[in-house]
Enzyme design. Structure first.
Site, short mmCIF file in Angstrom:
data_model
loop_
_atom_site.label_atom_id
_atom_site.label_comp_id
_atom_site.label_asym_id
_atom_site.label_seq_id
_atom_site.Cartn_x
_atom_site.Cartn_y
_atom_site.Cartn_z
N SER A 190 0.81 -1.31 -0.16
CA SER A 190 0.05 -0.03 -0.11
C SER A 190 0.90 1.18 0.09
O SER A 190 1.97 1.15 0.33
CB SER A 190 -0.93 -0.06 1.24
OG SER A 190 -1.27 1.22 1.39
N SER A 191 0.45 2.37 -0.62
CA SER A 191 1.12 3.29 -0.59
C SER A 191 1.44 4.10 0.74
O SER A 191 2.19 5.04 1.11
CB SER A 191 0.60 4.66 -1.76
OG SER A 191 -0.83 4.85 -1.04
N CYS A 192 0.47 3.75 1.98
CA CYS A 192 0.81 4.02 3.16
C CYS A 192 2.04 3.71 3.73
O CYS A 192 2.33 4.17 5.11
CB CYS A 192 -0.44 3.72 4.15
SG CYS A 192 -0.36 1.89 4.43
N TYR A 233 -0.37 -0.93 10.03
CA TYR A 233 -0.63 -1.43 8.87
C TYR A 233 0.47 -1.27 7.97
O TYR A 233 1.04 -2.04 7.34
CB TYR A 233 -1.94 -0.92 8.27
CG TYR A 233 -2.07 -1.32 7.00
CD1 TYR A 233 -2.72 -2.84 6.98
CD2 TYR A 233 -1.90 -1.00 5.81
CE1 TYR A 233 -2.92 -3.28 5.30
CE2 TYR A 233 -2.26 -1.09 4.52
CZ TYR A 233 -2.90 -2.45 4.50
OH TYR A 233 -2.93 -3.15 3.20
N LYS A 280 3.18 -4.05 6.26
CA LYS A 280 3.50 -3.96 4.78
C LYS A 280 4.98 -3.61 4.34
O LYS A 280 5.54 -4.28 3.32
CB LYS A 280 2.46 -2.91 3.94
CG LYS A 280 1.07 -3.21 4.00
CD LYS A 280 0.93 -4.57 3.18
CE LYS A 280 -0.53 -5.26 3.24
NZ LYS A 280 -0.54 -6.56 2.60
N HIS A 287 -12.79 2.65 3.04
CA HIS A 287 -12.03 3.83 2.89
C HIS A 287 -12.52 4.97 2.06
O HIS A 287 -13.96 5.01 1.91
CB HIS A 287 -10.97 3.35 1.64
CG HIS A 287 -9.66 2.39 2.25
ND1 HIS A 287 -9.90 1.10 2.02
CD2 HIS A 287 -8.39 2.84 2.87
CE1 HIS A 287 -8.86 0.60 2.57
NE2 HIS A 287 -7.98 1.41 3.05
#
Length: 324
Positions: free
Chosen positions: A119-121, A148, A152, A191
């Site tokens: 994920s881009s987070c 999270y 990742k 989301h």
């Protein structure tokens, strides 16, 4: 396991066993649809009730039985700002266990080609925009979803470790914000885009004069239709091999306020938009640099307005059975 020889990306064998972990989720189901459309004839998937990916013994037994040649790891515990900030232990622990179990089993049973989806987070909250792949681990994460993100990041590190130690051509892809058929539309777990679709659709149906959204509406976000993401996954498996994670997105972003207007238009809502500024905005901007993806030969095809309209149509056709 001995170290593998040098690998050159090429077309995957359409008859080989291909395991899609998380094949019922937003991303996994889109990948499954795309693989079927591309002629893959031996797809394997298990629901969470059939196979608990958090159970190491179950996962290893599954790999021993099916022996997949290819794997996409799209299974994860996911959620929006509220869910991530409320249940950080769950998001960290569950995702770490899923990843370690699947990746270790894939290594044990000789999976040839594997794609790990993150994920881009994973990138710092205040990373330079647009965010390049080398921004990883250069700053503090967004606190509302740091648990999270750490899980990742650990997955990316495990992919890199497998490449270094065993020479296997496994790769990682980091998508931007995804949306589309099969999304989670629940008020607590969704989301931003599916949350807006549900909120504005309900307002349009009820004739509500106002709709209240979280935050100021000023943060900028990038959105990628999940069918585009699925196409990108197969393209990367067949054309890309690199040690670092590769960003997958559109390369363009809009404000949440602009997104809300697109959603309102798509559902036919013409009431007033109100913003609850006591609620968190999250990261100010999150736009991915997709130049490496372009070099690999892939660009997004589905425009945001078209994608939102498609998603609204799907939501309305499935409103009685969507995750809500």
């Amino acid at each position: 396991m001995t170290k593998s020889s040098e690998f050159t990306p090429s077309q995957l064998d359409r008859s080989a066993t291909f395991y899609v972990a998380g094949h019922r989720g937003l991303v996994g189901s889109a990948i499954w649809r795309n693989l079927e459309a591309e002629g893959f004839t031996n797809l394997v998937g298990r629901t969470s009730s059939e196979l608990d990916l958090k159970d190491r013994d179950e996962v290893f037994a599954f790999f021993a039985d099916t022996k997949p040649r290819y794997v996409v790891l799209a299974a994860a515990k996911v959620g929006g700002i509220l869910a991530n900030s409320t249940y950080p232990v769950d998001f960290l622990s569950d995702n770490l266990r899923i990843q370690v179990n699947v990746l270790d089993a894939a290594l044990r049973y000789g999976v040839e080609r594997l794609l790990f989806l993150g994920s881009s987070c994973i990138y710092p909250k205040f990373a330079e925009q647009p965010i390049r792949e080398d921004s990883l681990l250069t700053g503090h994460l967004e606190p509302t979803n740091d648990a999270y993100a750490i899980a990742k990041i650990a997955g990316i590190m495990q992919i890199q470790a497998v490449r270094r130690q065993y020479g296997l051509p496994w790769i990682s892809a980091m998508p931007t914000n995804l949306y589309g058929p099969g999304d989670n539309f629940s008020p607590e777990g969704s989301h931003v885009l599916p949350a807006l679709i549900r909120r504005y659709d309900e307002a349009a149906r009820s004739g509500a004069s106002t709709v209240t959204n979280w935050g100021t509406g000023s943060p900028r976000r990038e959105f990628l239709h999940v069918d585009d993401m699925a196409a990108a996954c197969l393209h990367l498996l067949e054309h890309y091999d690199g040690p670092g994670q590769i960003n997958v997105g559109t390369g363009t972003d809009i404000t949440i306020k602009e997104l809300a207007a697109i959603v309102a238009d798509a559902v036919g809502y013409d009431g007033q938009m109100v913003w609850d500024t006591t609620k968190p905005d999250g990261t100010p901007q999150k736009l991915l640099d997709v130049s490496e993806l372009a070099k690999a030969g892939w660009t997004a095809q589905i425009g945001l307005r078209e994608g939102v309209l498609r998603t609204v149509e799907w939501y309305r056709a499935n409103v009685d059975r969507v995750r809500s």
